[in-house]
Write an enzyme that holds these catalytic residues in place. Structure first.
Site, PDB file in Angstrom:
ATOM      1  N   ARG A  64     -17.740 -62.492  27.858  1.00 41.16           N
ATOM      2  CA  ARG A  64     -17.234 -63.185  26.660  1.00 41.16           C
ATOM      3  C   ARG A  64     -16.658 -64.542  27.057  1.00 41.16           C
ATOM      4  O   ARG A  64     -16.871 -65.533  26.367  1.00 41.16           O
ATOM      5  CB  ARG A  64     -16.153 -62.331  25.978  1.00 41.16           C
ATOM      6  CG  ARG A  64     -15.435 -63.022  24.824  1.00 41.16           C
ATOM      7  CD  ARG A  64     -14.278 -62.200  24.294  1.00 41.16           C
ATOM      8  NE  ARG A  64     -14.718 -60.898  23.841  1.00 41.16           N
ATOM      9  CZ  ARG A  64     -15.292 -60.695  22.652  1.00 41.16           C
ATOM     10  NH1 ARG A  64     -15.479 -61.723  21.845  1.00 41.16           N
ATOM     11  NH2 ARG A  64     -15.673 -59.500  22.294  1.00 41.16           N
ATOM     12  N   ARG A  90     -18.584 -62.451  16.227  1.00 35.57           N
ATOM     13  CA  ARG A  90     -18.003 -62.416  17.580  1.00 35.57           C
ATOM     14  C   ARG A  90     -16.528 -62.798  17.475  1.00 35.57           C
ATOM     15  O   ARG A  90     -16.177 -63.686  16.694  1.00 35.57           O
ATOM     16  CB  ARG A  90     -18.690 -63.440  18.498  1.00 35.57           C
ATOM     17  CG  ARG A  90     -20.165 -63.252  18.703  1.00 35.57           C
ATOM     18  CD  ARG A  90     -20.472 -62.070  19.568  1.00 35.57           C
ATOM     19  NE  ARG A  90     -21.921 -61.811  19.588  1.00 35.57           N
ATOM     20  CZ  ARG A  90     -22.427 -60.637  19.923  1.00 35.57           C
ATOM     21  NH1 ARG A  90     -21.635 -59.640  20.261  1.00 35.57           N
ATOM     22  NH2 ARG A  90     -23.726 -60.442  19.924  1.00 35.57           N
ATOM     23  N   ASN A 106     -11.382 -68.437   9.002  1.00 28.98           N
ATOM     24  CA  ASN A 106     -12.397 -67.392   8.965  1.00 28.98           C
ATOM     25  C   ASN A 106     -12.418 -66.744   7.587  1.00 28.98           C
ATOM     26  O   ASN A 106     -11.381 -66.637   6.926  1.00 28.98           O
ATOM     27  CB  ASN A 106     -12.059 -66.322  10.026  1.00 28.98           C
ATOM     28  CG  ASN A 106     -13.097 -65.203  10.075  1.00 28.98           C
ATOM     29  OD1 ASN A 106     -14.266 -65.425   9.777  1.00 28.98           O
ATOM     30  ND2 ASN A 106     -12.662 -64.013  10.421  1.00 28.98           N
ATOM     31  N   THR A 107     -13.610 -66.355   7.167  1.00 28.67           N
ATOM     32  CA  THR A 107     -13.704 -65.589   5.913  1.00 28.67           C
ATOM     33  C   THR A 107     -13.885 -64.120   6.298  1.00 28.67           C
ATOM     34  O   THR A 107     -14.555 -63.800   7.282  1.00 28.67           O
ATOM     35  CB  THR A 107     -14.948 -66.006   5.086  1.00 28.67           C
ATOM     36  OG1 THR A 107     -16.132 -65.716   5.862  1.00 28.67           O
ATOM     37  CG2 THR A 107     -14.914 -67.472   4.751  1.00 28.67           C
ATOM     38  N   HIS A 108     -13.251 -63.246   5.504  1.00 27.20           N
ATOM     39  CA  HIS A 108     -13.362 -61.821   5.804  1.00 27.20           C
ATOM     40  C   HIS A 108     -13.558 -61.064   4.499  1.00 27.20           C
ATOM     41  O   HIS A 108     -12.794 -61.286   3.538  1.00 27.20           O
ATOM     42  CB  HIS A 108     -12.099 -61.328   6.528  1.00 27.20           C
ATOM     43  CG  HIS A 108     -12.176 -59.904   6.935  1.00 27.20           C
ATOM     44  ND1 HIS A 108     -12.956 -59.461   7.977  1.00 27.20           N
ATOM     45  CD2 HIS A 108     -11.590 -58.799   6.411  1.00 27.20           C
ATOM     46  CE1 HIS A 108     -12.842 -58.151   8.078  1.00 27.20           C
ATOM     47  NE2 HIS A 108     -12.013 -57.722   7.150  1.00 27.20           N
ATOM     48  N   SER A 135     -10.845 -62.522   1.849  1.00 21.21           N
ATOM     49  CA  SER A 135      -9.707 -63.274   2.399  1.00 21.21           C
ATOM     50  C   SER A 135     -10.195 -64.447   3.234  1.00 21.21           C
ATOM     51  O   SER A 135     -11.240 -64.356   3.886  1.00 21.21           O
ATOM     52  CB  SER A 135      -8.855 -62.369   3.305  1.00 21.21           C
ATOM     53  OG  SER A 135      -8.436 -61.198   2.620  1.00 21.21           O
ATOM     54  N   ASP A 144      -8.552 -60.679  12.956  1.00 23.88           N
ATOM     55  CA  ASP A 144      -8.228 -60.877  11.523  1.00 23.88           C
ATOM     56  C   ASP A 144      -6.730 -60.750  11.251  1.00 23.88           C
ATOM     57  O   ASP A 144      -6.312 -60.205  10.227  1.00 23.88           O
ATOM     58  CB  ASP A 144      -9.011 -59.854  10.672  1.00 23.88           C
ATOM     59  CG  ASP A 144     -10.511 -60.037  10.831  1.00 23.88           C
ATOM     60  OD1 ASP A 144     -11.228 -59.016  10.890  1.00 23.88           O
ATOM     61  OD2 ASP A 144     -10.952 -61.198  10.924  1.00 23.88           O
TER      62      ASP A 144
HETATM   63  C1  GRF Z   1     -19.489 -62.541   5.148  1.00 23.36           C
HETATM   64  O1  GRF Z   1     -19.060 -61.557   4.231  1.00 23.36           O
HETATM   65  C2  GRF Z   1     -18.423 -62.764   6.192  1.00 23.36           C
HETATM   66  O2  GRF Z   1     -17.110 -62.673   5.717  1.00 23.36           O
HETATM   67  C3  GRF Z   1     -18.695 -61.612   7.115  1.00 23.36           C
HETATM   68  O3  GRF Z   1     -20.102 -61.548   7.206  1.00 23.36           O
HETATM   69  C4  GRF Z   1     -20.644 -62.052   5.988  1.00 23.36           C
HETATM   70  C5  GRF Z   1     -21.573 -63.167   6.335  1.00 23.36           C
HETATM   71  O4  GRF Z   1     -22.439 -63.337   5.271  1.00 23.36           O
HETATM   72  N1  GRF Z   1     -18.083 -61.842   8.414  1.00 23.36           N
HETATM   73  P1  GRF Z   1     -23.415 -64.625   5.280  1.00 23.36           P
HETATM   74  O5  GRF Z   1     -24.031 -64.684   6.669  1.00 23.36           O
HETATM   75  O6  GRF Z   1     -22.555 -65.825   4.986  1.00 23.36           O
HETATM   76  O7  GRF Z   1     -24.389 -64.344   4.186  1.00 23.36           O
END
Ligand code: GRF
Length: 197
Positions: A64, A90, A106-108, A135, A144
């Site tokens: 990593r 990752r 980051n989107t979660h 989020s 996260d």
């Molecule tokens: C999103 O929901 C993101 O939060 C998660 O994986 C998904 C990615 O979707 N980690 P995309 O590749 O943007 O369609």
């Protein structure tokens, strides 16, 4: 103008939404590069918008840390003001976080701190909850665990499978992510302040 690097691993639908928003007049940020840890489908969106891409293949490195060092070298070529993780599957190595924190978001696909980690949608379904969420957080060295910049509840339907629920969450993620990037670009959201609060 805020310069943004987006890191992906998958289809990049959230990336595409950000590309379209940044392509619009008056958006205070522009995406300067898209990177991935594999030959992600989402590269096609970057190509369509004429945005440069780079690949740091996870499978080419024996640790990593080594992967992270190359990722850092690639990012430093562009030296973005902000890094957006949008489907990067990752954990960023500490060296990358240290170099750019708190300018990494980051989107979660869950209502953090509920259901952190790589399977937030699956875990929410398994838990049988009636609502989950989306989020946008500041990335720190945890999984996260960073400060929450935006989040919103998303209902779970009894008939949902993981794909259906994830597709209901993603549009909410995209809206929250675009608004967070816009606010950062407009100077309305200070990541350092959000991280020290
Ligand atoms: C999103 O929901 C993101 O939060 C998660 O994986 C998904 C990615 O979707 N980690 P995309 O590749 O943007 O369609």
């Amino acid at each position: 103008m805020l310069t943004v690097a987006v890191l992906i691993s998958g289809t990049g639908s959230n990336l595409r939404a950000l590309l379209e928003a940044a392509h619009g007049a008056g958006f205070p940020a522009r995406i300067i590069v898209v990177g991935a840890d594999r030959e992600a489908e989402g590269f096609a969106h970057a190509d369509e918008f004429g945005i440069p891409t780079f690949l740091v293949p996870w499978s080419s490195f024996d640790s990593r840390e080594a992967w992270g060092d190359e990722l850092l070298r690639q990012l430093d070529v562009w030296n973005p003001d902000l890094i957006v993780l949008s489907g990067l599957m990752r954990l960023l190595p500490p060296a990358v976080v240290a170099a750019y924190a708190p300018r990494i978001v980051n989107t979660h696909p869950a209502y953090l701190p509920e259901f952190p980690g790589a399977h937030g949608v699956r875990d929410a379904l398994a838990a049988g909850v009636e609502q989950t969420g989306a989020s946008v957080i500041v990335v720190d060295d945890g999984v996260d665990t960073g400060p929450i910049l935006a989040q919103e509840r998303v209902p779970v339907h009894p008939s949902d499978d993981e794909a259906a629920l994830h597709e209901r969450i993603k549009p909410v993620e995209r809206r929250l992510l675009i608004d967070v990037v816009r606010r950062i670009g407009a100077g309305e959201l200070d990541l350092a302040a959000a991280s020290s609060a």
